[in-house]
Design a protein around this motif. Structure first.
Motif, PDB file in Angstrom:
ATOM      1  N   THR A   1       0.833  -1.207   0.000  1.00 38.72           N
ATOM      2  CA  THR A   1       0.000   0.000   0.000  1.00 38.72           C
ATOM      3  C   THR A   1       0.865   1.253   0.000  1.00 38.72           C
ATOM      4  O   THR A   1       0.612   2.207  -0.742  1.00 38.72           O
ATOM      5  CB  THR A   1      -0.927   0.012   1.235  1.00 38.72           C
TER       6      THR A   1
ATOM      7  N   GLU B   1      -6.117   3.850   3.255  1.00 40.78           N
ATOM      8  CA  GLU B   1      -6.069   3.066   2.021  1.00 40.78           C
ATOM      9  C   GLU B   1      -6.359   1.590   2.282  1.00 40.78           C
ATOM     10  O   GLU B   1      -6.872   0.882   1.422  1.00 40.78           O
ATOM     11  CB  GLU B   1      -4.687   3.196   1.372  1.00 40.78           C
ATOM     12  N   MET B   2      -6.021   1.139   3.492  1.00 37.00           N
ATOM     13  CA  MET B   2      -6.210  -0.270   3.851  1.00 37.00           C
ATOM     14  C   MET B   2      -7.504  -0.508   4.624  1.00 37.00           C
ATOM     15  O   MET B   2      -7.753  -1.624   5.083  1.00 37.00           O
ATOM     16  CB  MET B   2      -5.016  -0.742   4.691  1.00 37.00           C
TER      17      MET B   2
END
Length: 213
Positions: free
Chosen positions: A26, A47-48
Motif C-alpha cells: 500500500t 487506504e487499507m
C-alpha cells in the motif's frame, strides 16, 4: 500441547507477515502517486480500511515501512544481478553491462535510495537503523563475493564502489524519471530536458570506476 502452541504461534507470525506485506504494498503504491512527505500513517491506514492505531500492531513509524520496502527491493535487485552474472562469462564489458541493465530494470529501487540517507535514515531510531544496516549488508554478500574475485579488491573497496554506483544512479534517475514539477520548471525556464541512455551511460561509468582505478 506443545505442538499445538507452536502451530498457533507460527500461524500468528504468518498472518503478521501477510499484513506487513500489505502495508508495504500500500505504501509503495502511494509513493508512486505522492511524495514521501505527503504520505502519512493515517493515509496508509485509510487506504487499507484500517484505523491508524491498527498499524501500530505491525510498525512503529512511516520510516520503518520505507526501510522494509527498501530492503525488499534491494534484495530482489541484487539477486537478479547475481543471477544474470552467473549466465555469462564475466569480463570487463559484460560485468558493467549486466549490472547497468539489471539496475535499469529496478528503477523503483533507485527512487527509494534517492531519499534513504537524507530523509529516511535521519528520522528513524538508532536501533531500527542498526537492524536495517545489518540486513542490508547481508543482502550484498553474494554480489560482493563475485566482485571481490573479479576486481581483486577488498570488501571495503567493493562497498564504496557499490555506493558510488547507486549515487550515480540517483543522478541518472532524475534524468529519466522526471516529476511533473521538474518538467514544468524546465519549460518555464525555457531550458531543454536532456535525453540520455541510462544503461549506456551507467555501463560506461561502472567500467571506469571498476577498471580505471
Amino acid at each position: 500441547m506443545i505442538m499445538k502452541k507452536n502451530f498457533i504461534r507460527a500461524k500468528s507470525q504468518e498472518n503478521k507477515n501477510i499484513r506487513i506485506q500489505q502495508i508495504m504494498d500500500t505504501t509503495d503504491k502511494l509513493f508512486y502517486e505522492k511524495t514521501y512527505h505527503e504520505i502519512t500513517l493515517t493515509m496508509i491506514a485509510k487506504e487499507m480500511n484500517l484505523a491508524r492505531g491498527g498499524l501500530y500492531k505491525y510498525v512503529t513509524s512511516k520510516e520503518e515501512i520505507f526501510l522494509m520496502i527498501y530492503l525488499q527491493k534491494q534484495g530482489i535487485m541484487l539477486q537478479d544481478i547475481v543471477n544474470n552474472l552467473s549466465r555469462d562469462k564475466i569480463n570487463p564489458d559484460s560485468l558493467s553491462k549486466v549490472i547497468s541493465q539489471t539496475i535499469y530494470q529496478h528503477l523503483d529501487f533507485i527512487k527509494y535510495h534517492q531519499i534513504l540517507n537524507a530523509i529516511i535514515e535521519t528520522n528513524v531510531t538508532v536501533e531500527k537503523l542498526a537492524e536495517f544496516k545489518l540486513k542490508s549488508h547481508k543482502q550484498m554478500t553474494s554480489l560482493f563475493n563475485i566482485l571481490e574475485r573479479v576486481l581483486q579488491k577488498n570488501r571495503i573497496q567493493i562497498y564504496d564502489l557499490y555506493l558510488t554506483i547507486l549515487y550515480h544512479c540517483v543522478y541518472l534517475y532524475d534524468r529519466v524519471a522526471y516529476n511533473k514539477n521538474y518538467v514544468k520548471a524546465m519549460k518555464l525556464a525555457n531550458l531543454e530536458i536532456e535525453n540520455i541512455d541510462f544503461v549506456e551511460h551507467l555501463s560506461h561509468f561502472i567500467h571506469i570506476i571498476f577498471f580505471n582505478n
